[in-house]
Design an enzyme around this catalytic site. Structure first.
Site, PDB file in Angstrom:
ATOM      1  N   GLY A 251       0.809  -1.222   0.000  1.00 19.55           N
ATOM      2  CA  GLY A 251       0.000   0.000   0.000  1.00 19.55           C
ATOM      3  C   GLY A 251       0.835   1.261   0.000  1.00 19.55           C
ATOM      4  CG  ASN A 252       3.344   2.300   3.226  1.00 20.53           C
ATOM      5  OD1 ASN A 252       2.165   2.549   3.437  1.00 20.53           O
ATOM      6  ND2 ASN A 252       4.194   2.005   4.196  1.00 20.53           N
TER       7      ASN A 252
ATOM      8  CE  LYS B 243      -2.574  -6.647   7.386  1.00 23.64           C
ATOM      9  NZ  LYS B 243      -1.337  -6.789   6.623  1.00 23.64           N
TER      10      LYS B 243
ATOM     11  CE  LYS C 167       6.015  -5.766   2.384  1.00 29.47           C
ATOM     12  NZ  LYS C 167       5.159  -5.610   3.569  1.00 29.47           N
TER      13      LYS C 167
END
Length: 311
Positions: A9-10, A122, A264
């Site tokens: 998103g960033n 989260k 990730k």
């Protein structure tokens, strides 16, 4: 090749304290230029994050006194999938005239007894200092945890089991459609004793869903594209160094933050270990170079790319 991309998103939306829709649309259009080049050469599936957006919508819903109760996270997840998917769909259609592009609202099956429901981890929404985060937690009943130098709201993040619409996505790829799906990890759903689906209060990790979907779709490459050029060994220390070509075994021997790079790394390791194919983490604007092996952190079974064999 069949390639699945998980967009941070960033990197795409450039999270701000008070996100502006016009600015985010412009950022998406700029980012899509790189994705369009991939789509010209490969079968392409795109997933994306929604953490800042779903957190903001949750805050607005909680503060809306016209509602008898806030909208649940499954509904907010569908809303952000539609919003961000629309922005990406239109930008890709403009960048790829004549090419079929589809943005889907997809559901991701999770277990109703996943222990994550009892331990929210989260991060969603904006960042706050400790005092403001504490006030919001008291006012809205949130759980908040430290995220680097700041504090953020956390919600349950159960492990994805399957994207419900996987068969349909596979059919679309055979028709050379560019597919945008599983935004924010997908709408979290469970099956009841009668086999019926229903939404649950959670946000699924998008990289975990993308890894699982990449395996189910038999993708040749899985790319996590974010705002960092490579995974760093010893990040934040005087001896930090970039990791180029590596293996899941080497990555798993290192320590990565649970709230940022850790998920990730876990996602790419799982894909490579399960399939024997290639995964990578790197910058969005270097996607083509990553597939060529000259940028990003490339993860393969033998630390080599291209692979001489996938058997």
């Amino acid at each position: 090749m069949r390639v699945i991309v998980a967009l941070g998103g960033n990197a795409v939306l450039q999270r701000q304290q008070q996100p502006d829709a016009h600015t985010q649309v412009a950022n998406v259009a700029s980012s899509v230029r790189t994705l369009a080049k991939l789509a010209e050469r490969h079968e392409l599936v795109i997933t994306h994050g929604n953490g800042p957006q779903i957190g903001l919508l949750a805050l607005e819903s909680a503060a809306d006194h016209h509602l008898t109760r806030p909208y649940p996270f499954d509904a907010l997840g569908a809303q952000t999938q539609g919003m961000i998917g629309y922005w990406m769909l239109q930008a890709l259609q403009n960048a790829l005239p004549g090419r079929q592009v589809l943005a889907m609202v997809t559901q991701t099956l999770v277990s109703a007894v996943d222990p994550a429901f009892d331990d929210p981890t989260k991060f969603v929404g904006q960042v706050y200092d400790r005092e403001e985060a504490g006030k919001l937690a008291a006012e809205y009943g949130w759980t908040v945890k430290q995220d680097g130098d700041y504090w953020r709201r956390v919600v349950p993040s159960p492990a994805p089991q399957r994207v419900v619409e996987t068969r349909l996505i596979r059919r679309l790829l055979r028709e050379e459609v560019v597919v945008i799906c599983a935004g924010g990890g997908g709408v979290p759903v469970i099956r009841d004793e009668h086999g019926r689906l229903s939404g649950v209060e959670a946000v699924i990790d998008k990289d975990a869903t993308a890894s699982m979907l990449a395996e189910a779709l038999e993708c040749d490459a899985f790319l996590i594209l974010t705002d960092v050029p490579r995974v760093m060994r010893g990040f934040g220390t005087p001896g930090q160094s970039e990791i180029g070509h590596t293996t899941p075994h080497e990555l798993r021997a290192l320590d990565f933050p649970a709230g940022s790079m850790g998920p990730k790394v876990e996602a790419v390791c799982r894909f490579v270990e399960t399939t024997g194919d290639m995964a990578a983490i790197g910058r969005l604007d270097q996607a083509e170079q990553i597939l060529e092996g000259s940028a990003g952190t490339i993860v393969t079974p033998n630390a080599r790319w291209p692979l001489t064999s996938t058997l």
